[in-house]
Design a protein around this motif. Structure first.
Motif, PDB file in Angstrom:
ATOM      1  N   THR A  26       0.834  -1.204   0.000  1.00  0.00           N
ATOM      2  CA  THR A  26       0.000   0.000   0.000  1.00  0.00           C
ATOM      3  C   THR A  26       0.868   1.253   0.000  1.00  0.00           C
ATOM      4  O   THR A  26       0.408   2.334  -0.354  1.00  0.00           O
ATOM      5  CB  THR A  26      -0.919   0.027   1.239  1.00  0.00           C
ATOM      6  OG1 THR A  26      -0.112  -0.073   2.416  1.00  0.00           O
ATOM      7  CG2 THR A  26      -1.921  -1.114   1.203  1.00  0.00           C
ATOM      8  N   LYS A  27       2.136   1.085   0.391  1.00  0.00           N
ATOM      9  CA  LYS A  27       3.103   2.175   0.349  1.00  0.00           C
ATOM     10  C   LYS A  27       4.404   1.637  -0.224  1.00  0.00           C
ATOM     11  O   LYS A  27       4.905   0.604   0.209  1.00  0.00           O
ATOM     12  CB  LYS A  27       3.341   2.745   1.746  1.00  0.00           C
ATOM     13  CG  LYS A  27       4.316   3.918   1.774  1.00  0.00           C
ATOM     14  CD  LYS A  27       4.429   4.491   3.193  1.00  0.00           C
ATOM     15  CE  LYS A  27       5.365   5.695   3.227  1.00  0.00           C
ATOM     16  NZ  LYS A  27       5.452   6.268   4.594  1.00  0.00           N
ATOM     17  N   LYS A  57       5.401   8.711 -10.045  1.00  0.00           N
ATOM     18  CA  LYS A  57       4.118   9.133  -9.476  1.00  0.00           C
ATOM     19  C   LYS A  57       2.944   8.572 -10.280  1.00  0.00           C
ATOM     20  O   LYS A  57       1.930   8.126  -9.713  1.00  0.00           O
ATOM     21  CB  LYS A  57       4.046  10.660  -9.432  1.00  0.00           C
ATOM     22  CG  LYS A  57       4.971  11.291  -8.400  1.00  0.00           C
ATOM     23  CD  LYS A  57       4.901  12.816  -8.462  1.00  0.00           C
ATOM     24  CE  LYS A  57       5.806  13.466  -7.423  1.00  0.00           C
ATOM     25  NZ  LYS A  57       5.793  14.950  -7.524  1.00  0.00           N
ATOM     26  N   CYS A  60       2.583   4.880  -9.471  1.00  0.00           N
ATOM     27  CA  CYS A  60       1.978   4.697  -8.148  1.00  0.00           C
ATOM     28  C   CYS A  60       0.481   5.008  -8.183  1.00  0.00           C
ATOM     29  O   CYS A  60      -0.314   4.316  -7.550  1.00  0.00           O
ATOM     30  CB  CYS A  60       2.695   5.557  -7.120  1.00  0.00           C
ATOM     31  SG  CYS A  60       4.339   4.955  -6.689  1.00  0.00           S
ATOM     32  N   ASP A  61       0.100   6.057  -8.914  1.00  0.00           N
ATOM     33  CA  ASP A  61      -1.327   6.377  -9.059  1.00  0.00           C
ATOM     34  C   ASP A  61      -2.069   5.227  -9.731  1.00  0.00           C
ATOM     35  O   ASP A  61      -3.174   4.849  -9.312  1.00  0.00           O
ATOM     36  CB  ASP A  61      -1.510   7.653  -9.887  1.00  0.00           C
ATOM     37  CG  ASP A  61      -1.146   8.914  -9.117  1.00  0.00           C
ATOM     38  OD1 ASP A  61      -1.014   8.831  -7.873  1.00  0.00           O
ATOM     39  OD2 ASP A  61      -0.985   9.971  -9.745  1.00  0.00           O
ATOM     40  N   LYS A  64      -2.516   2.502  -7.419  1.00  0.00           N
ATOM     41  CA  LYS A  64      -3.292   2.928  -6.253  1.00  0.00           C
ATOM     42  C   LYS A  64      -2.525   2.665  -4.953  1.00  0.00           C
ATOM     43  O   LYS A  64      -3.053   2.121  -3.981  1.00  0.00           O
ATOM     44  CB  LYS A  64      -4.666   2.258  -6.228  1.00  0.00           C
ATOM     45  CG  LYS A  64      -5.538   2.670  -7.415  1.00  0.00           C
ATOM     46  CD  LYS A  64      -6.883   1.983  -7.394  1.00  0.00           C
ATOM     47  CE  LYS A  64      -7.817   2.550  -8.450  1.00  0.00           C
ATOM     48  NZ  LYS A  64      -7.250   2.510  -9.835  1.00  0.00           N
ATOM     49  N   VAL A  65      -1.259   3.092  -4.959  1.00  0.00           N
ATOM     50  CA  VAL A  65      -0.427   2.979  -3.761  1.00  0.00           C
ATOM     51  C   VAL A  65       0.187   4.340  -3.455  1.00  0.00           C
ATOM     52  O   VAL A  65       0.260   5.210  -4.319  1.00  0.00           O
ATOM     53  CB  VAL A  65       0.700   1.933  -3.937  1.00  0.00           C
ATOM     54  CG1 VAL A  65       0.129   0.553  -4.181  1.00  0.00           C
ATOM     55  CG2 VAL A  65       1.651   2.332  -5.062  1.00  0.00           C
ATOM     56  N   GLU A  66       0.637   4.509  -2.224  1.00  0.00           N
ATOM     57  CA  GLU A  66       1.301   5.742  -1.816  1.00  0.00           C
ATOM     58  C   GLU A  66       2.776   5.670  -2.175  1.00  0.00           C
ATOM     59  O   GLU A  66       3.430   4.645  -1.978  1.00  0.00           O
ATOM     60  CB  GLU A  66       1.148   5.931  -0.309  1.00  0.00           C
ATOM     61  CG  GLU A  66       1.814   7.185   0.239  1.00  0.00           C
ATOM     62  CD  GLU A  66       1.762   7.272   1.754  1.00  0.00           C
ATOM     63  OE1 GLU A  66       2.470   8.147   2.309  1.00  0.00           O
ATOM     64  OE2 GLU A  66       1.047   6.462   2.379  1.00  0.00           O
ATOM     65  N   CYS A  67       3.298   6.746  -2.735  1.00  0.00           N
ATOM     66  CA  CYS A  67       4.729   6.845  -3.081  1.00  0.00           C
ATOM     67  C   CYS A  67       5.487   7.616  -2.011  1.00  0.00           C
ATOM     68  O   CYS A  67       5.016   8.658  -1.565  1.00  0.00           O
ATOM     69  CB  CYS A  67       4.904   7.605  -4.395  1.00  0.00           C
ATOM     70  SG  CYS A  67       4.939   6.601  -5.860  1.00  0.00           S
ATOM     71  N   GLU A  68       6.648   7.135  -1.647  1.00  0.00           N
ATOM     72  CA  GLU A  68       7.565   7.910  -0.803  1.00  0.00           C
ATOM     73  C   GLU A  68       8.930   7.866  -1.464  1.00  0.00           C
ATOM     74  O   GLU A  68       9.464   6.790  -1.726  1.00  0.00           O
ATOM     75  CB  GLU A  68       7.656   7.312   0.597  1.00  0.00           C
ATOM     76  CG  GLU A  68       8.638   8.041   1.503  1.00  0.00           C
ATOM     77  CD  GLU A  68       8.794   7.363   2.854  1.00  0.00           C
ATOM     78  OE1 GLU A  68       9.937   7.266   3.326  1.00  0.00           O
ATOM     79  OE2 GLU A  68       7.782   6.927   3.426  1.00  0.00           O
TER      80      GLU A  68
END
Length: 258
Positions: A26-27, A57, A60-61, A64-68
């Motif tokens: 999820t991340k 980005k 990741c979109d 459907k996950v969060e990018c760091e």
């Protein structure tokens, strides 16, 4: 019967442990360099931008996950991935057999050739080994471009640098005669005020053994599910127009290549 029950219990325990350690993605932490314009750039206020960053980005979109993002010096990119500092490298890293010994790669997300830049008043006339004989040639260390220079341009004296900024400064100030890098990186530089000293002397024919299959996303070998997620997302943004939108914001041709 006791042995069977114990074996079954052990198998269940192992399965439970494996399940507890499974990643849900999820991340996702993404390593990049921040010193390779126009692909990845770190501003003075700590903001990342560039083609690599925008592609990351978009992927990741799509997933459907969060990018760091995690900024990492180039020489430590793969060791930091192996050590778990981040989960993927999106930093214009070429897919080569040597790197595949340590990490896995997704499909490519772009593929552009190397080139050589020189001062505008340079006496150098071409980019063959004979043309480069005796010239001091700058390159970023631990890259396919430095490897290419060693293998294909042995008549030049190769000087290695930690980052492209340093070879650009030396080329501008006459401390080296030429520099080798990705054609897009060099073209972006020579068209800028900072690179007004210099010009593209010519592009080089890529060697698949040295230059690889293009730039891909590096993943730890065990993270096969993450690799498949990225591959699906790369295909999606290529077909839904997002890749072209990002591409056209930076380039006037399709950097995806053949």
């Amino acid at each position: 019967m006791r042995i069977t029950r114990l074996a079954a219990a052990a198998a269940i325990a192992l399965a439970a442990a494996g399940s507890a350690e499974a990643k849900d993605w999820t991340k996702i932490r993404i390593g990049t360099e921040g010193a390779y314009p126009p692909f990845n750039v770190l501003s003075s206020d700590g903001q990342l931008s560039g083609f690599d960053v925008d592609i990351a980005k978009a992927l990741c979109d799509d997933m459907k996950v969060e990018c760091e993002f995690v900024v990492q010096d180039w020489d430590g990119m793969i060791p930091a991935l192996e050590a778990g500092k981040y989960d993927a490298i999106i930093a214009s890293m070429s897919i080569t057999e040597e790197r595949k010994q340590k990490v896995d790669f997704t499909n490519k997300y772009y593929n552009t050739p190397p080139a050589i830049a020189v001062p505008k008043d340079s006496p150098l006339k071409g980019v063959t080994d004979a043309d480069m004989a005796g010239a001091v040639l700058g390159a970023q260390s631990s890259t396919t471009h430095s490897n290419y220079a060693e293998a294909k341009l042995p008549s030049a004296a190769l000087k290695l640098y930690p980052t492209p900024d340093e070879y650009k400064l030396d080329l501008e100030n006459g401390r080296i005669d030429a520099a080798i890098d990705d054609v897009v990186v060099l073209d972006e530089w020579v068209k800028s005020d900072a690179g007004s000293c210099c010009k593209i002397l010519g592009t080089l024919k890529p060697d698949p053994v040295i230059n690889g299959e293009g730039a891909g996303i590096a993943i730890r070998k065990e993270d096969t599910d993450l690799k498949e997620m990225f591959n699906k997302a790369i295909a999606n943004i290529r077909t839904n127009g997002k890749y072209k939108e990002i591409n056209d914001a930076y380039f006037d041709f399709d950097v995806y290549g053949d």
